[in-house]
Scaffold this active site. Structure first.
Site, PDB file in Angstrom:
ATOM      1  N   HIS A  18      -3.742  -4.968  -0.762  1.00 25.34           N
ATOM      2  CA  HIS A  18      -3.317  -5.557   0.509  1.00 25.34           C
ATOM      3  C   HIS A  18      -3.321  -7.077   0.398  1.00 25.34           C
ATOM      4  CE1 HIS A  18      -3.375  -1.959   3.140  1.00 25.34           C
ATOM      5  NE2 HIS A  18      -4.238  -1.513   2.249  1.00 25.34           N
TER       6      HIS A  18
ATOM      7  N   CYS B 187       0.844  -1.203   0.000  1.00 25.63           N
ATOM      8  CA  CYS B 187       0.000   0.000   0.000  1.00 25.63           C
ATOM      9  C   CYS B 187       0.882   1.257   0.000  1.00 25.63           C
ATOM     10  CB  CYS B 187      -0.997  -0.042   1.157  1.00 25.63           C
ATOM     11  SG  CYS B 187      -2.357   1.135   0.934  1.00 25.63           S
TER      12      CYS B 187
ATOM     13  N   GLU C  77      -2.430  -9.131   2.555  1.00 29.19           N
ATOM     14  CA  GLU C  77      -2.855  -9.695   3.852  1.00 29.19           C
ATOM     15  C   GLU C  77      -4.372  -9.662   4.028  1.00 29.19           C
ATOM     16  OE1 GLU C  77      -2.702  -5.299   4.740  1.00 29.19           O
ATOM     17  OE2 GLU C  77      -1.647  -6.686   3.413  1.00 29.19           O
TER      18      GLU C  77
END
Length: 208
Positions: free
Chosen positions: A190, A85, A192
């Site tokens: 992202h 990001c 994750e």
């Protein structure tokens, strides 16, 4: 092998930490720190980033010697680093969020606000969107073109050298969502928060 997630107090990075630990499963040591000696001696670095470009750069610079340490890691030792990001956006020379702010300058370019076409597109660009793979990238091993990843951002990285772009996404216009240049990797989305495919990208980075 050690993978170090740089904790420079740029917002909540618990999901990044949890995802890397889930993938590593004790086979790889995941450390979360801003300790320069630990960053210098690690094998790989993850640079997360939440908040504005300016707030993240300011937070990095507030830790004495951290920017120099990261520069040495990436540019001299040429070890792998993954920016996520705003972590990716800081690769640029300059960003224009809040105020004109100098970036790390690892991949020449700028970070500007996504053109929302007079309100036609909502900002931030938030949620799942498909990515277009534009070149073979080690972190996209076993990831298919047009896969969906999770985004939250209002600004985009515009690199000067288009060869550094590894994936784009379409939102208002085609913009960069992943880069790869030598030992430097970055995702605007992202991983994750991108379910199994995101974990695959994390695994690919750990396996480099």
């Amino acid at each position: 092998m050690n993978v170090t997630i740089v904790d420079y107090k740029s917002g909540n990075i618990s999901s990044v930490i949890n995802s890397f630990k889930e993938v590593a499963q004790n086979k790889v040591k995941i450390e979360v720190t801003s300790d320069l000696s630990k960053i210098k001696s690690t094998d790989k670095v993850v640079l997360p980033g939440q908040g504005s470009f300016k707030s993240c750069v300011d937070a990095l610079q507030s830790i004495n010697g951290l920017v120099d340490c990261l520069n040495d890691f990436v540019m001299n030792k040429k070890k792998p680093l993954l920016g996520i990001c705003v972590g990716l956006q800081m690769f640029a020379d300059v960003g224009y969020e809040e105020s004109e702010t100098k970036g790390l300058g690892w991949i020449p370019g700028k970070v500007t606000k996504i053109d929302n076409q007079d309100g036609k597109y909502k900002l931030p660009h938030i949620g799942w969107n498909q990515i277009n793979l534009v070149k073979e990238s080690k972190i996209f091993k076993d990831i298919k073109d047009k896969s969906h990843m999770y985004f939250v951002h209002s600004y985009e990285f515009v690199p000067i050298d288009k060869n550094s772009i590894s994936a784009t996404t379409d939102y208002s216009s085609k913009h960069v969502c992943a880069v790869e240049k030598n030992n430097i990797y970055g995702t605007q989305f992202h991983p994750e928060k991108s379910d199994k495919l995101g974990l695959q990208i994390i695994k690919n980075f750990i396996d480099l």
